[in-house]
Design a protein around this motif. Structure first.
Motif, PDB file in Angstrom:
ATOM      1  N   GLU A 142      14.465  14.929  -3.049  1.00 49.75           N
ATOM      2  CA  GLU A 142      14.819  13.779  -4.150  1.00 49.75           C
ATOM      3  C   GLU A 142      16.009  13.996  -4.878  1.00 49.75           C
ATOM      4  O   GLU A 142      16.315  12.904  -5.322  1.00 49.75           O
ATOM      5  CB  GLU A 142      13.596  13.369  -5.095  1.00 49.75           C
ATOM      6  N   LEU A 143      16.412  15.165  -5.197  1.00 50.77           N
ATOM      7  CA  LEU A 143      17.408  15.393  -6.076  1.00 50.77           C
ATOM      8  C   LEU A 143      18.750  14.808  -5.599  1.00 50.77           C
ATOM      9  O   LEU A 143      19.015  14.483  -4.338  1.00 50.77           O
ATOM     10  CB  LEU A 143      18.011  16.706  -6.474  1.00 50.77           C
ATOM     11  N   LYS A 144      19.478  13.969  -6.511  1.00 51.42           N
ATOM     12  CA  LYS A 144      20.788  13.346  -6.177  1.00 51.42           C
ATOM     13  C   LYS A 144      21.919  13.918  -6.410  1.00 51.42           C
ATOM     14  O   LYS A 144      22.008  15.133  -6.972  1.00 51.42           O
ATOM     15  CB  LYS A 144      20.612  11.895  -6.764  1.00 51.42           C
ATOM     16  N   ASN A 145      23.142  13.451  -6.244  1.00 51.73           N
ATOM     17  CA  ASN A 145      24.516  13.830  -6.101  1.00 51.73           C
ATOM     18  C   ASN A 145      24.546  15.322  -5.849  1.00 51.73           C
ATOM     19  O   ASN A 145      25.375  16.151  -6.259  1.00 51.73           O
ATOM     20  CB  ASN A 145      24.747  14.010  -7.781  1.00 51.73           C
ATOM     21  N   GLY A 146      24.015  15.562  -4.550  1.00 46.99           N
ATOM     22  CA  GLY A 146      24.196  16.979  -3.931  1.00 46.99           C
ATOM     23  C   GLY A 146      23.669  18.245  -4.663  1.00 46.99           C
ATOM     24  O   GLY A 146      23.874  19.362  -4.783  1.00 46.99           O
ATOM     25  N   ILE A 147      22.682  17.730  -5.645  1.00 52.99           N
ATOM     26  CA  ILE A 147      22.039  18.722  -6.624  1.00 52.99           C
ATOM     27  C   ILE A 147      21.018  19.704  -5.815  1.00 52.99           C
ATOM     28  O   ILE A 147      20.161  19.111  -5.182  1.00 52.99           O
ATOM     29  CB  ILE A 147      21.518  18.331  -7.994  1.00 52.99           C
ATOM     30  N   ARG A 148      21.083  20.861  -5.841  1.00 54.78           N
ATOM     31  CA  ARG A 148      20.126  21.798  -4.944  1.00 54.78           C
ATOM     32  C   ARG A 148      19.250  22.302  -6.024  1.00 54.78           C
ATOM     33  O   ARG A 148      19.418  22.370  -7.209  1.00 54.78           O
ATOM     34  CB  ARG A 148      20.968  22.824  -4.368  1.00 54.78           C
ATOM     35  N   ILE A 149      18.116  22.741  -5.373  1.00 55.52           N
ATOM     36  CA  ILE A 149      16.872  23.418  -5.915  1.00 55.52           C
ATOM     37  C   ILE A 149      16.235  24.594  -5.134  1.00 55.52           C
ATOM     38  O   ILE A 149      15.833  24.447  -4.057  1.00 55.52           O
ATOM     39  CB  ILE A 149      16.002  22.656  -6.588  1.00 55.52           C
ATOM     40  N   ASN A 150      16.227  25.842  -5.809  1.00 59.29           N
ATOM     41  CA  ASN A 150      15.510  26.982  -5.108  1.00 59.29           C
ATOM     42  C   ASN A 150      14.784  27.941  -5.839  1.00 59.29           C
ATOM     43  O   ASN A 150      15.053  27.591  -7.410  1.00 59.29           O
ATOM     44  CB  ASN A 150      16.605  27.887  -4.373  1.00 59.29           C
ATOM     45  N   VAL A 151      13.788  28.516  -5.544  1.00 59.62           N
ATOM     46  CA  VAL A 151      12.988  29.400  -6.348  1.00 59.62           C
ATOM     47  C   VAL A 151      12.939  30.903  -5.758  1.00 59.62           C
ATOM     48  O   VAL A 151      13.165  30.860  -4.744  1.00 59.62           O
ATOM     49  CB  VAL A 151      11.530  28.837  -6.652  1.00 59.62           C
ATOM     50  N   VAL A 152      13.230  31.737  -6.695  1.00 61.53           N
ATOM     51  CA  VAL A 152      13.203  33.080  -6.282  1.00 61.53           C
ATOM     52  C   VAL A 152      11.696  33.794  -6.617  1.00 61.53           C
ATOM     53  O   VAL A 152      11.375  33.655  -7.923  1.00 61.53           O
ATOM     54  CB  VAL A 152      14.397  34.142  -7.136  1.00 61.53           C
ATOM     55  N   SER A 153      11.032  34.466  -5.546  1.00 60.71           N
ATOM     56  CA  SER A 153       9.784  34.846  -5.938  1.00 60.71           C
ATOM     57  C   SER A 153      10.083  36.388  -5.735  1.00 60.71           C
ATOM     58  O   SER A 153      10.192  36.587  -4.530  1.00 60.71           O
ATOM     59  CB  SER A 153       8.892  34.201  -4.905  1.00 60.71           C
ATOM     60  N   SER A 154       9.838  37.232  -6.718  1.00 58.91           N
ATOM     61  CA  SER A 154      10.231  38.654  -6.595  1.00 58.91           C
ATOM     62  C   SER A 154       8.783  39.462  -6.613  1.00 58.91           C
ATOM     63  O   SER A 154       7.826  39.020  -7.110  1.00 58.91           O
ATOM     64  CB  SER A 154      10.757  39.144  -7.598  1.00 58.91           C
ATOM     65  N   GLY A 155       8.791  40.415  -5.721  1.00 56.49           N
ATOM     66  CA  GLY A 155       7.560  41.327  -5.972  1.00 56.49           C
ATOM     67  C   GLY A 155       7.683  42.251  -7.355  1.00 56.49           C
ATOM     68  O   GLY A 155       8.487  41.714  -8.135  1.00 56.49           O
ATOM     69  N   LEU A 156       7.099  43.235  -7.502  1.00 53.67           N
ATOM     70  CA  LEU A 156       7.139  44.000  -8.560  1.00 53.67           C
ATOM     71  C   LEU A 156       8.321  44.390  -8.852  1.00 53.67           C
ATOM     72  O   LEU A 156       8.778  45.385  -7.946  1.00 53.67           O
ATOM     73  CB  LEU A 156       6.036  45.107  -8.540  1.00 53.67           C
ATOM     74  N   VAL A 157       9.276  44.190  -9.774  1.00 53.58           N
ATOM     75  CA  VAL A 157      10.609  44.614  -9.849  1.00 53.58           C
ATOM     76  C   VAL A 157      10.658  45.911 -10.564  1.00 53.58           C
ATOM     77  O   VAL A 157       9.885  46.498 -11.438  1.00 53.58           O
ATOM     78  CB  VAL A 157      11.466  43.504 -10.593  1.00 53.58           C
ATOM     79  N   GLU A 158      11.635  46.657 -10.116  1.00 50.77           N
ATOM     80  CA  GLU A 158      11.737  48.146 -10.561  1.00 50.77           C
ATOM     81  C   GLU A 158      11.899  48.511 -12.079  1.00 50.77           C
ATOM     82  O   GLU A 158      11.140  49.340 -12.302  1.00 50.77           O
ATOM     83  CB  GLU A 158      13.277  48.344  -9.800  1.00 50.77           C
ATOM     84  N   ASP A 159      12.497  47.310 -12.621  1.00 47.61           N
ATOM     85  CA  ASP A 159      12.473  47.760 -14.005  1.00 47.61           C
ATOM     86  C   ASP A 159      11.172  47.308 -14.679  1.00 47.61           C
ATOM     87  O   ASP A 159      11.190  47.338 -16.073  1.00 47.61           O
ATOM     88  CB  ASP A 159      13.702  46.854 -14.638  1.00 47.61           C
ATOM     89  N   ALA A 160      10.292  46.731 -13.949  1.00 44.46           N
ATOM     90  CA  ALA A 160       8.969  46.481 -14.790  1.00 44.46           C
ATOM     91  C   ALA A 160       7.814  47.294 -14.167  1.00 44.46           C
ATOM     92  O   ALA A 160       6.736  47.298 -14.571  1.00 44.46           O
ATOM     93  CB  ALA A 160       8.372  45.040 -14.407  1.00 44.46           C
ATOM     94  N   VAL A 161       8.335  48.408 -13.351  1.00 42.90           N
ATOM     95  CA  VAL A 161       7.373  49.196 -12.982  1.00 42.90           C
ATOM     96  C   VAL A 161       6.432  49.906 -13.873  1.00 42.90           C
ATOM     97  O   VAL A 161       4.968  50.077 -13.665  1.00 42.90           O
ATOM     98  CB  VAL A 161       8.122  50.337 -11.790  1.00 42.90           C
ATOM     99  N   ASP A 162       6.960  50.482 -14.923  1.00 42.97           N
ATOM    100  CA  ASP A 162       6.222  51.161 -15.951  1.00 42.97           C
ATOM    101  C   ASP A 162       5.086  50.163 -16.417  1.00 42.97           C
ATOM    102  O   ASP A 162       3.837  50.781 -16.569  1.00 42.97           O
ATOM    103  CB  ASP A 162       7.009  51.728 -16.927  1.00 42.97           C
ATOM    104  N   LYS A 163       5.365  49.213 -16.965  1.00 37.65           N
ATOM    105  CA  LYS A 163       4.488  48.363 -17.501  1.00 37.65           C
ATOM    106  C   LYS A 163       3.484  47.636 -16.463  1.00 37.65           C
ATOM    107  O   LYS A 163       2.396  47.610 -16.903  1.00 37.65           O
ATOM    108  CB  LYS A 163       5.492  46.930 -18.110  1.00 37.65           C
ATOM    109  N   TYR A 164       3.963  47.638 -15.337  1.00 38.91           N
ATOM    110  CA  TYR A 164       2.795  46.542 -14.376  1.00 38.91           C
ATOM    111  C   TYR A 164       2.309  47.287 -13.129  1.00 38.91           C
ATOM    112  O   TYR A 164       1.513  46.780 -12.271  1.00 38.91           O
ATOM    113  CB  TYR A 164       3.634  45.470 -13.787  1.00 38.91           C
ATOM    114  N   GLU A 165       2.846  48.588 -12.790  1.00 40.59           N
ATOM    115  CA  GLU A 165       2.367  49.084 -11.410  1.00 40.59           C
ATOM    116  C   GLU A 165       1.037  49.170 -11.230  1.00 40.59           C
ATOM    117  O   GLU A 165       0.403  49.139 -10.072  1.00 40.59           O
ATOM    118  CB  GLU A 165       3.254  50.386 -11.071  1.00 40.59           C
ATOM    119  N   ALA A 166       0.265  49.703 -12.274  1.00 36.92           N
ATOM    120  CA  ALA A 166      -1.065  49.730 -12.360  1.00 36.92           C
ATOM    121  C   ALA A 166      -1.902  48.334 -11.741  1.00 36.92           C
ATOM    122  O   ALA A 166      -2.874  48.585 -10.932  1.00 36.92           O
ATOM    123  CB  ALA A 166      -1.922  50.108 -13.657  1.00 36.92           C
ATOM    124  N   TYR A 167      -1.409  47.373 -11.791  1.00 42.47           N
ATOM    125  CA  TYR A 167      -1.831  46.079 -11.620  1.00 42.47           C
ATOM    126  C   TYR A 167      -1.487  45.867 -10.134  1.00 42.47           C
ATOM    127  O   TYR A 167      -2.228  44.799  -9.435  1.00 42.47           O
ATOM    128  CB  TYR A 167      -1.247  44.954 -12.379  1.00 42.47           C
TER     129      TYR A 167
END
Lengths: 202, 202
Positions: A142-167
Motif C-alpha cells: 500500500e505504500l505510495k511514491n515508491g516507498i519501500r519497507i522491510n524488516v530485519v529479524s536477527s538471531g542472538l547477536v554477537e554483542d548481546a551474547v553475554d546478556k542473553y545466551e542463557a535464554y
C-alpha cells in the motif's frame, strides 16, 4: 542519503549507525540519547520528531521493548507493554513517517528470531515480532511514491551474547557485520515487503 | 470430549460445530448466540465463561475481528480494534482457559491466510494473524499438563466467497470440508505449536 535511525545508540543500533555514517548523513533518535528525542510508545512524540527533522530518505527503527516472563505469570497489561512499544511504536513510525519519506525512500523495522523460533518466556516478544513480519508484508502493498519497507529479524547477536545466551540454548551468535548487512540490504537495496532473516541454525 | 467452540455459529464455526457435534459434547459460546454468552474483547467475560462451564477437553476459537481499511486512512485506534479483539481475545482465552482444560486438552485458535499472503487493506488483519502464529509457537513451549495449542489459518473459505472474493484476486476457495479438517487435526491429533495452513495457491 539522509537516514534517521531510531534506537541508533543501542547494541545493534550503534553498529548500524557507525556503518551508515561512513557514507550517509545519519540522524540518531532515541529516548535518552541521540540527536533527537523520541518515545516511540507515544504517537505525538513520533509526529513531533518528524516535524522537526523534515524529509528523510530512510527511516530505520531498532527500538521497542516487550516483556519477557513466564506465560502463566503474564497479566493482560504485561502483553500491552510490547503492543504499545515494539509493535504500535513501529507501526506508528510508518503511519507518520510515510509523509516524511522522500520518493523511493525506505523503512527498515526490527524484530528478531523469536517470531519464528521462540524460546522460553517469550510469548509476548514472539507475538510482537510475528505481528511486525505480517504487517510489513501487508503495508508494502500500500505504500505510495515508491516507498519501500522491510524488516530485519536477527538471531542472538554477537554483542548481546553475554546478556542473553542463557535464554537461547544452542543458538549460534550472529556476527555484527552480518546483522549490519541486513540493514544495508534493506536501505541500499531495492526490495520491499521482505523479512530479512539473519539466523544461523534454522 | 467436551469441546467449547467460541464463535461456533459463524461462517466457519457452524461447520466446525456441526462436525464435532456428531461425536463429541459441544458447547457453543458467542457474543449474541450459542449456549454461553462471551465477549472475547473483555477478559472478565472470558473468565466468567470458564467459571460457568467448568473444565473442558478442548477450546476452539473461531472469533475475533480486525478493521479492514486503507493503511493511510487507519488511525492508531483502528489498529487497537484487532489488537483487543482477535489478538488479545485469543491470548486471554489461553490465559484463563489453561486453568480449565483437562490434562492433555487442547486450544485451537484461528487466523487466516493474510498472515502470510496479505491483500490490499489488510495491514491490521495481517498483523493480528501473524502475531497469533508466533504466539502459538511460543506458548506451546510453556503450557503444562500436556495441554496442546495449534492455530488454523485458512485461505478464502468456500462459504465466504460471495462476500470476500473481490478482496482476494486469484485465490482458490478452500472447501469447507478441508477447513473443518484443520480443526479436527488440531483437536483430535497430537501436535502442538503447529500453524495448520489451509491454503491453495501458495
Amino acid at each position: 542519503m539522509k537516514i534517521m535511525i531510531i534506537g541508533g545508540k543501542g547494541t545493534i543500533g550503534k553498529k548500524v549507525s557507525d556503518h551508515f555514517s561512513k557514507k550517509h548523513d545519519v540522524l540518531i533518535a532515541g529516548r535518552q540519547s541521540g540527536d533527537i528525542s523520541v518515545d516511540i510508545t507515544d504517537s505525538l512524540s513520533i509526529e513531533s520528531m518528524f516535524k522537526s527533522t523534515g524529509h528523510v530518505d530512510a527511516v530505520v527503527c531498532i527500538a521497542g521493548e516487550a516483556k519477557w516472563a513466564a506465560f502463566d505469570s503474564m497479566t493482560e497489561e504485561d502483553f500491552y507493554i510490547g503492543l504499545r512499544s515494539k509493535l504500535m511504536g513501529q507501526v506508528n513510525l510508518v503511519r507518520f513517517g510515510q509523509k516524511y519519506l522522500n520518493a523511493g525512500g525506505s523503512f527498515t523495522l526490527s524484530t528478531g528470531i523469536l517470531a519464528d523460533h521462540p524460546v522460553d518466556l517469550t510469548t509476548s516478544a514472539a507475538m510482537v515480532n510475528g505481528a511486525i513480519h505480517s504487517f510489513v508484508k501487508a503495508v508494502s502493498l500500500e505504500l505510495k511514491n515508491g516507498i519501500r519497507i522491510n524488516v530485519v529479524s536477527s538471531g542472538l547477536v554477537e554483542d548481546a551474547v553475554d546478556k542473553y545466551e542463557a535464554y537461547f540454548p544452542g543458538h549460534n551468535p550472529i556476527p555484527m557485520k552480518k546483522v549490519v548487512n541486513g540493514y544495508v540490504k534493506s536501505v541500499e537495496g531495492k526490495s520491499t515487503g521482505e523479512i530479512i532473516r539473519m539466523y544461523d541454525n534454522c
